[in-house]
Design an enzyme around this catalytic site. Sequence first.
Site, PDB file in Angstrom:
ATOM      1  N   ASN A  32      -2.152  47.169  73.185  1.00  0.00           N
ATOM      2  CA  ASN A  32      -0.690  47.004  73.297  1.00  0.00           C
ATOM      3  C   ASN A  32      -0.100  47.901  74.391  1.00  0.00           C
ATOM      4  O   ASN A  32       1.116  47.918  74.598  1.00  0.00           O
ATOM      5  CB  ASN A  32       0.006  47.258  71.953  1.00  0.00           C
ATOM      6  N   LEU A  33      -0.944  48.662  75.064  1.00  0.00           N
ATOM      7  CA  LEU A  33      -0.547  49.547  76.172  1.00  0.00           C
ATOM      8  C   LEU A  33       0.484  50.598  75.742  1.00  0.00           C
ATOM      9  O   LEU A  33       1.228  51.108  76.568  1.00  0.00           O
ATOM     10  CB  LEU A  33      -0.033  48.737  77.377  1.00  0.00           C
ATOM     11  N   PHE A  72     -10.990  50.902  68.926  1.00  0.00           N
ATOM     12  CA  PHE A  72     -10.549  52.228  69.378  1.00  0.00           C
ATOM     13  C   PHE A  72      -9.027  52.404  69.248  1.00  0.00           C
ATOM     14  O   PHE A  72      -8.523  53.486  69.537  1.00  0.00           O
ATOM     15  CB  PHE A  72     -10.913  52.449  70.851  1.00  0.00           C
ATOM     16  N   SER A  76      -3.356  58.905  67.040  1.00  0.00           N
ATOM     17  CA  SER A  76      -4.361  59.946  66.773  1.00  0.00           C
ATOM     18  C   SER A  76      -3.858  61.386  66.924  1.00  0.00           C
ATOM     19  O   SER A  76      -4.661  62.287  67.156  1.00  0.00           O
ATOM     20  CB  SER A  76      -5.567  59.721  67.686  1.00  0.00           C
ATOM     21  N   TYR A 140      -3.198  61.456  59.473  1.00  0.00           N
ATOM     22  CA  TYR A 140      -4.117  60.859  60.453  1.00  0.00           C
ATOM     23  C   TYR A 140      -5.519  60.712  59.840  1.00  0.00           C
ATOM     24  O   TYR A 140      -6.105  59.623  59.836  1.00  0.00           O
ATOM     25  CB  TYR A 140      -4.164  61.730  61.712  1.00  0.00           C
ATOM     26  N   ARG A 220     -14.412  74.560  68.351  1.00  0.00           N
ATOM     27  CA  ARG A 220     -14.564  73.091  68.288  1.00  0.00           C
ATOM     28  C   ARG A 220     -15.862  72.666  68.959  1.00  0.00           C
ATOM     29  O   ARG A 220     -16.417  73.406  69.788  1.00  0.00           O
ATOM     30  CB  ARG A 220     -13.395  72.398  69.013  1.00  0.00           C
ATOM     31  N   ASP A 284      -4.637  72.912  61.970  1.00  0.00           N
ATOM     32  CA  ASP A 284      -5.891  73.176  62.690  1.00  0.00           C
ATOM     33  C   ASP A 284      -6.873  73.966  61.819  1.00  0.00           C
ATOM     34  O   ASP A 284      -6.617  75.133  61.520  1.00  0.00           O
ATOM     35  CB  ASP A 284      -5.618  74.019  63.952  1.00  0.00           C
TER      36      ASP A 284
HETATM   37  N1  UDP Z   1      -5.330  74.126  71.730  1.00  0.00           N
HETATM   38  C1  UDP Z   1      -4.708  75.185  72.389  1.00  0.00           C
HETATM   39  N2  UDP Z   1      -3.843  74.885  73.401  1.00  0.00           N
HETATM   40  C2  UDP Z   1      -3.580  73.606  73.809  1.00  0.00           C
HETATM   41  C3  UDP Z   1      -4.227  72.540  73.141  1.00  0.00           C
HETATM   42  C4  UDP Z   1      -5.091  72.845  72.108  1.00  0.00           C
HETATM   43  O1  UDP Z   1      -4.919  76.348  72.050  1.00  0.00           O
HETATM   44  O2  UDP Z   1      -2.783  73.421  74.739  1.00  0.00           O
HETATM   45  C5  UDP Z   1      -6.303  74.417  70.662  1.00  0.00           C
HETATM   46  C6  UDP Z   1      -5.988  73.732  69.343  1.00  0.00           C
HETATM   47  O3  UDP Z   1      -5.127  74.507  68.559  1.00  0.00           O
HETATM   48  C7  UDP Z   1      -7.406  73.602  68.753  1.00  0.00           C
HETATM   49  C8  UDP Z   1      -8.306  73.420  69.968  1.00  0.00           C
HETATM   50  O4  UDP Z   1      -7.551  73.920  71.090  1.00  0.00           O
HETATM   51  O5  UDP Z   1      -7.755  74.797  68.117  1.00  0.00           O
HETATM   52  C9  UDP Z   1      -8.667  71.970  70.250  1.00  0.00           C
HETATM   53  O6  UDP Z   1      -7.482  71.203  70.207  1.00  0.00           O
HETATM   54  P1  UDP Z   1      -7.395  69.714  70.710  1.00  0.00           P
HETATM   55  O7  UDP Z   1      -5.961  69.267  70.566  1.00  0.00           O
HETATM   56  O8  UDP Z   1      -8.004  69.601  72.075  1.00  0.00           O
HETATM   57  O9  UDP Z   1      -8.336  68.907  69.731  1.00  0.00           O
HETATM   58  P2  UDP Z   1      -8.343  68.789  68.119  1.00  0.00           P
HETATM   59  O10 UDP Z   1      -9.399  69.776  67.670  1.00  0.00           O
HETATM   60  O11 UDP Z   1      -6.972  69.117  67.596  1.00  0.00           O
HETATM   61  O12 UDP Z   1      -8.746  67.398  67.864  1.00  0.00           O
END
Ligand code: UDP
Length: 324
Positions: A32-33, A72, A76, A140, A220, A284
């Site tokens: 759907n862009l 996909f 998200s 989510y 992560r 988080d």
């Molecule tokens: N994060 C951060 N600064 C940003 C974006 C993300 O410190 O500008 C941190 C975020 O809190 C998490 C990690 O980086 O601990 C990965 O976040 P991201 O949004 O890339 O992926 P997620 O794990 O949420 O899917």
Amino acid sequence: MKILICGGAGYIGSHMVKLLVARGNEVITFDNLSTGHREAVRWGELVVGDLLDRKALAALFKVHEFAAVMHFSAKSLVGESVTDPEKYYENNVIGTANLLKEMRNAGVNHFIFSSTAATFGMPVQARIDESHPQVPINPYGRSKLMVEMMLQDYFRAYGMRSVSLRYFNAAGADPEGQLGESHDPETHLIPNVLRSILGLTAGLKVFGGDYPTADGTCVRDYIHINDLCMAHLRALDYLQFHDGCHGFNLGNGNGFSVLEVIQAAREVTGCAIPYSMEPRRPGDPPVLVADSTLARRELGWDPRYASLQDILTSAWGWHQHPLF
Ligand code: UDP
């Protein structure tokens, strides 16, 4: 073999289209862009439409005979899902139910679903394998888990074969520079780090320095987009020979903290990367690292981009010369 790619204009879907076409598959993108890019659909036909539009979906399945569907399309963003859950249940659950209905109507029986580490919620073990309890902590994650549960029922009742692939942190870009990550707004760490070097974001923020990790920042598991897409190819082949409803976790099995990512980006780009330490971002978990032993064993999946440097190098290439 013609494959329907729902969300083929998005970050992961567009890389998938490239890989499938390179392998000789015919692909149709349905998108759907809303967050994807028309320019990202460089191979195969793009049908602009929405999964909530049952008529458009029915028409799509009338015109094309698909051997399988890869899905996909999804909302998200964890934070947005907390403030606007309706969007998530509508798009991610009802949209997918519509898609599965049309698949059944058309007799399409193979489904690859983009799921997420967010279905696990708070980790209770160091590396998350498929036996880890799935107790999502935000809408989510719940919307994705609902679809995983639907798929179990659809297999039991209708014999629909499926693989749910639970991504940890998708990162990096097409090494040939044709595709990459382009979100608006951008919330992900690696693009934000690289965009801060290019002066495209106001200033890099690190969310939380007081987590129970070695340097206090979140850890992560970053997995290269092409490795993720290779797992989908393997899953597609797997369904040819395996009945059932399957789930696999996809990650590198190595955790990197936010500060380690920033340091690796300094090394790859040769640039200084200043940042400010900010409060934690709601929702988080401190550490999310995959155990992907099952995917390696069952799917024969063999990720190639093991190092953070490789992932960052491809992402840096894209961010310096984005095409959309
Ligand atoms: N994060 C951060 N600064 C940003 C974006 C993300 O410190 O500008 C941190 C975020 O809190 C998490 C990690 O980086 O601990 C990965 O976040 P991201 O949004 O890339 O992926 P997620 O794990 O949420 O899917």
